[in-house]
Write an enzyme that holds these catalytic residues in place. Structure first.
Site, PDB file in Angstrom:
ATOM      1  N   ASN A 210     -41.270  13.752  40.970  1.00 35.95           N
ATOM      2  CA  ASN A 210     -41.320  12.298  40.781  1.00 35.95           C
ATOM      3  C   ASN A 210     -40.552  11.947  39.507  1.00 35.95           C
ATOM      4  O   ASN A 210     -40.076  12.821  38.796  1.00 35.95           O
ATOM      5  CB  ASN A 210     -42.762  11.795  40.749  1.00 35.95           C
ATOM      6  CG  ASN A 210     -43.553  12.422  39.620  1.00 35.95           C
ATOM      7  OD1 ASN A 210     -43.275  12.176  38.456  1.00 35.95           O
ATOM      8  ND2 ASN A 210     -44.525  13.262  39.957  1.00 35.95           N
ATOM      9  N   ALA A 278     -50.136  12.935  32.924  1.00 34.53           N
ATOM     10  CA  ALA A 278     -49.091  13.492  33.798  1.00 34.53           C
ATOM     11  C   ALA A 278     -49.113  12.818  35.158  1.00 34.53           C
ATOM     12  O   ALA A 278     -50.157  12.385  35.632  1.00 34.53           O
ATOM     13  CB  ALA A 278     -49.307  14.995  33.959  1.00 34.53           C
ATOM     14  N   LYS A 292     -32.798  29.718  50.433  1.00 30.51           N
ATOM     15  CA  LYS A 292     -32.463  28.308  50.618  1.00 30.51           C
ATOM     16  C   LYS A 292     -32.528  27.957  52.109  1.00 30.51           C
ATOM     17  O   LYS A 292     -31.937  28.672  52.939  1.00 30.51           O
ATOM     18  CB  LYS A 292     -31.044  28.065  50.063  1.00 30.51           C
ATOM     19  CG  LYS A 292     -30.646  26.628  50.069  1.00 30.51           C
ATOM     20  CD  LYS A 292     -29.240  26.464  49.535  1.00 30.51           C
ATOM     21  CE  LYS A 292     -28.735  25.094  49.916  1.00 30.51           C
ATOM     22  NZ  LYS A 292     -27.324  25.039  50.103  1.00 30.51           N
ATOM     23  N   PRO A 310     -54.464  20.783  43.316  1.00 31.56           N
ATOM     24  CA  PRO A 310     -55.737  20.606  42.585  1.00 31.56           C
ATOM     25  C   PRO A 310     -55.687  19.335  41.754  1.00 31.56           C
ATOM     26  O   PRO A 310     -54.623  18.941  41.276  1.00 31.56           O
ATOM     27  CB  PRO A 310     -55.794  21.837  41.677  1.00 31.56           C
ATOM     28  CG  PRO A 310     -54.399  22.351  41.595  1.00 31.56           C
ATOM     29  CD  PRO A 310     -53.719  21.961  42.857  1.00 31.56           C
ATOM     30  N   ASP A 311     -56.827  18.691  41.612  1.00 29.62           N
ATOM     31  CA  ASP A 311     -56.902  17.478  40.777  1.00 29.62           C
ATOM     32  C   ASP A 311     -57.281  17.920  39.363  1.00 29.62           C
ATOM     33  O   ASP A 311     -58.409  18.343  39.101  1.00 29.62           O
ATOM     34  CB  ASP A 311     -57.941  16.507  41.343  1.00 29.62           C
ATOM     35  CG  ASP A 311     -57.833  15.155  40.671  1.00 29.62           C
ATOM     36  OD1 ASP A 311     -57.771  15.118  39.419  1.00 29.62           O
ATOM     37  OD2 ASP A 311     -57.810  14.145  41.379  1.00 29.62           O
ATOM     38  N   PHE A 329     -55.291   8.168  33.775  1.00 29.47           N
ATOM     39  CA  PHE A 329     -54.479   6.993  34.057  1.00 29.47           C
ATOM     40  C   PHE A 329     -54.657   6.637  35.526  1.00 29.47           C
ATOM     41  O   PHE A 329     -55.036   7.492  36.330  1.00 29.47           O
ATOM     42  CB  PHE A 329     -52.988   7.285  33.779  1.00 29.47           C
ATOM     43  CG  PHE A 329     -52.618   7.054  32.344  1.00 29.47           C
ATOM     44  CD1 PHE A 329     -52.990   7.967  31.377  1.00 29.47           C
ATOM     45  CD2 PHE A 329     -51.926   5.921  31.955  1.00 29.47           C
ATOM     46  CE1 PHE A 329     -52.669   7.768  30.039  1.00 29.47           C
ATOM     47  CE2 PHE A 329     -51.591   5.703  30.639  1.00 29.47           C
ATOM     48  CZ  PHE A 329     -51.969   6.626  29.671  1.00 29.47           C
ATOM     49  N   LYS A 343     -61.797   4.954  40.783  1.00 28.92           N
ATOM     50  CA  LYS A 343     -61.164   6.212  40.355  1.00 28.92           C
ATOM     51  C   LYS A 343     -61.946   6.836  39.188  1.00 28.92           C
ATOM     52  O   LYS A 343     -62.127   8.042  39.122  1.00 28.92           O
ATOM     53  CB  LYS A 343     -59.709   5.936  39.962  1.00 28.92           C
ATOM     54  CG  LYS A 343     -58.812   7.125  40.068  1.00 28.92           C
ATOM     55  CD  LYS A 343     -57.346   6.746  39.978  1.00 28.92           C
ATOM     56  CE  LYS A 343     -56.734   6.484  41.343  1.00 28.92           C
ATOM     57  NZ  LYS A 343     -55.326   6.134  41.297  1.00 28.92           N
ATOM     58  N   LYS A 347     -63.311  10.505  39.717  1.00 30.03           N
ATOM     59  CA  LYS A 347     -62.759  11.609  38.909  1.00 30.03           C
ATOM     60  C   LYS A 347     -63.696  11.989  37.763  1.00 30.03           C
ATOM     61  O   LYS A 347     -63.389  12.877  36.975  1.00 30.03           O
ATOM     62  CB  LYS A 347     -61.387  11.211  38.368  1.00 30.03           C
ATOM     63  CG  LYS A 347     -60.408  10.812  39.480  1.00 30.03           C
ATOM     64  CD  LYS A 347     -59.043  11.361  39.242  1.00 30.03           C
ATOM     65  CE  LYS A 347     -58.117  11.004  40.387  1.00 30.03           C
ATOM     66  NZ  LYS A 347     -56.890  11.768  40.364  1.00 30.03           N
TER      67      LYS A 347
HETATM   68  N1  CTP Z   1     -54.210  13.491  38.304  1.00 34.21           N
HETATM   69  C1  CTP Z   1     -54.421  14.832  38.063  1.00 34.21           C
HETATM   70  N2  CTP Z   1     -54.207  15.725  39.052  1.00 34.21           N
HETATM   71  C2  CTP Z   1     -53.771  15.337  40.269  1.00 34.21           C
HETATM   72  C3  CTP Z   1     -53.537  13.961  40.521  1.00 34.21           C
HETATM   73  C4  CTP Z   1     -53.762  13.063  39.507  1.00 34.21           C
HETATM   74  O1  CTP Z   1     -54.807  15.202  36.944  1.00 34.21           O
HETATM   75  N3  CTP Z   1     -53.554  16.225  41.208  1.00 34.21           N
HETATM   76  C5  CTP Z   1     -54.525  12.532  37.224  1.00 34.21           C
HETATM   77  C6  CTP Z   1     -53.338  11.791  36.652  1.00 34.21           C
HETATM   78  O2  CTP Z   1     -52.831  12.473  35.519  1.00 34.21           O
HETATM   79  C7  CTP Z   1     -53.978  10.459  36.255  1.00 34.21           C
HETATM   80  C8  CTP Z   1     -55.086  10.270  37.277  1.00 34.21           C
HETATM   81  O3  CTP Z   1     -55.353  11.557  37.815  1.00 34.21           O
HETATM   82  O4  CTP Z   1     -54.592  10.549  34.997  1.00 34.21           O
HETATM   83  C9  CTP Z   1     -54.833   9.306  38.392  1.00 34.21           C
HETATM   84  O5  CTP Z   1     -53.618   9.560  39.047  1.00 34.21           O
HETATM   85  P1  CTP Z   1     -53.174   8.657  40.287  1.00 34.21           P
HETATM   86  O6  CTP Z   1     -51.866   9.158  40.779  1.00 34.21           O
HETATM   87  O7  CTP Z   1     -53.301   7.202  39.941  1.00 34.21           O
HETATM   88  O8  CTP Z   1     -54.341   8.926  41.318  1.00 34.21           O
HETATM   89  P2  CTP Z   1     -54.477   9.896  42.530  1.00 34.21           P
HETATM   90  O9  CTP Z   1     -55.432  10.981  42.184  1.00 34.21           O
HETATM   91  O10 CTP Z   1     -53.148  10.339  43.014  1.00 34.21           O
HETATM   92  O11 CTP Z   1     -55.206   8.953  43.590  1.00 34.21           O
HETATM   93  P3  CTP Z   1     -54.585   7.864  44.594  1.00 34.21           P
HETATM   94  O12 CTP Z   1     -53.292   8.435  45.117  1.00 34.21           O
HETATM   95  O13 CTP Z   1     -55.643   7.754  45.635  1.00 34.21           O
HETATM   96  O14 CTP Z   1     -54.420   6.599  43.815  1.00 34.21           O
END
Ligand code: CTP
Length: 413
Positions: A210, A278, A292, A310-311, A329, A343, A347
């Protein structure tokens, strides 16, 4: 508004250029706002304004090549902000290339904070690719560029290159000064920050990624360190330099970011603060191809099977060594407050900085400005649009206040 500048010390560098006369007005405005102003006049600057007029306005002796004998490191370290106005094409090139040829450039090379730079030069010099490349280098290192403006030039030509008005430079000092506030409120606290994108490889040359620039996460790491915190920054690939004095761990994938964060939590010392800034890729390819993937023209394009990553934020929030304060964030395209509050619960973090994305004029990724809301279980605060460095400064102040309040409560028990 200028209340925030009361008691601040500004190091003003006046380099060579006809716009130097406007810097005398800038000194007057800074003094009126309650700042102390130390001024370095370069040899070029001295051609346009005299040390005597600068000294009279600053109420202390102007520092020139011939008169200054003391420690140049001290000069930039003790200032709350460094302003270069006017900044000639020459001084811009010198700073971009790390030259230390006189008092001004030596003080700048020894500085521990970025500068506010107000360029002033002929429009052809400004548009010269060499100057533009130098400006891009300085911006990537966190320096703020103010102007230049379009108009008639002293040489008789017209174009972009006039120095910004002293009032506008003052405003820029105001909106940037929180970044430079130093304190020891978070001394002894450990902070873990994630920043930038993650890249998920598909084959040896391709990846899913991204556009995250890392500007916000890196600025938060810098701001927390400025309050005395011991900061570890875990970052995906970005074009920014590692912040000074901060332990920076470079990763590529979400799994690597998670491992680095878990390692940071699994040491003997407690991590007190975690800020997940991030833009972690939500998915990665289920299989990393060894070679490739070939195009094979005319054949059906390959489909890519994805698995959920993983989150990291949730893992930190639910970890057995959970940091006392976990902040995430939330980038939302609609129902900002509700989605961000959901969220926060999902989280299990303590605070969320939420912003709207995907609207006209709301790009956020790569931009210097953002409009965020601080959402906790008990309040929602609109922080109004401001620079990412100012958001980082405000967040680190909120964090510092949180720990101060906690220390007072603990002492009372
Ligand atoms: N985040 C993380 N690990 C992931 C995804 C997100 O640590 N795999 C953290 C980001 O750093 C941010 C927060 O989670 O602090 C929210 O990220 P966001 O992209 O808004 O949320 P998503 O978890 O992707 O949820 P959604 O797509 O349903 O909005």
């Amino acid at each position: 508004m200028t209340q925030n500048l009361k008691g601040k010390s500004i190091l003003l560098i006046i380099s060579g250029g006809i716009a130097a006369y406007k810097s005398l007005e800038l000194i007057r405005l800074l003094k009126k706002a309650g700042c102390t102003v130390r001024c370095i006049l370069t040899k070029g600057g001295e051609q346009f304004v005299t040390p005597l007029s600068v000294s009279a306005l600053c109420e202390q002796e102007a520092l020139t090549e011939d008169t200054y004998k003391m420690d140049h490191i001290h000069l930039s370290r003790t200032a709350d902000a460094i302003v270069i106005a006017p900044a000639s094409a020459n001084i811009i090139a010198q700073i971009a290339h790390g030259l230390a040829q006189d008092l001004a450039t030596t003080a700048l090379l020894a500085a521990d904070k970025p500068a506010l730079i107000a360029p002033a030069m002929n429009h052809k010099m400004w548009h010269n690719p060499a100057t533009q490349a130098n400006i891009a280098t300085l911006q990537s290192r966190g320096h703020t560029i103010i102007g230049p403006e379009e108009g008639d030039m002293a040489c008789g030509e017209r174009g972009l290159g006039r120095m910004s008005q002293p009032e506008d430079i003052l405003k820029a000092v105001l909106s940037n000064i929180p970044t430079f506030q130093h304190s020891n409120i978070l001394k002894g606290r450990k902070a873990l920050i994630t920043s930038g994108p993650t890249l998920e490889p598909l084959d040896p040359v391709r990846f899913i990624g991204n556009r995250s620039s890392g500007k916000q996460g890196h600025a938060i790491a810098t701001a927390l360190a400025a309050h005395g915190a011991d900061v570890t920054l875990v970052t995906g690939p970005v074009a920014l330099p590692d912040p000074l004095g901060i332990k920076t761990i470079h990763i590529e994938t979400a799994q690597e970011m998670l491992n680095a964060c878990k390692n940071a939590l699994n040491t003997k010392e407690t991590v007190d603060i975690a800020v997940c800034a991030a833009a972690v890729s939500d998915w990665s390819p289920t299989k990393l191809q060894d070679h490739k993937i070939k195009k094979r023209s005319g054949k059906t394009p390959p489909s890519i099977a994805l698995k959920e990553n993983p989150d990291i934020l949730k893992t930190l929030s639910t970890h057995k060594n959970r940091p006392m304060l976990v902040i995430g964030f939330a980038a939302e395209t609609e129902n900002l407050a509700k989605n961000a509050a959901d969220k926060l619960k999902r989280k299990k973090c303590d605070w969320i900085l939420a912003n709207l994305v995907g609207q006209t004029g709301q790009k956020t990724f790569g931009e210097d400005q953002n409009h965020v809301y601080l959402i906790t279980s008990s309040k929602t605060q609109d922080w109004k649009p401001m620079s990412k460095t100012a958001i980082a400064a405000r967040l680190s102040e909120e964090i510092a206040n949180h720990f101060e309040t906690k220390a007072i409560q603990d002492a009372a028990e």
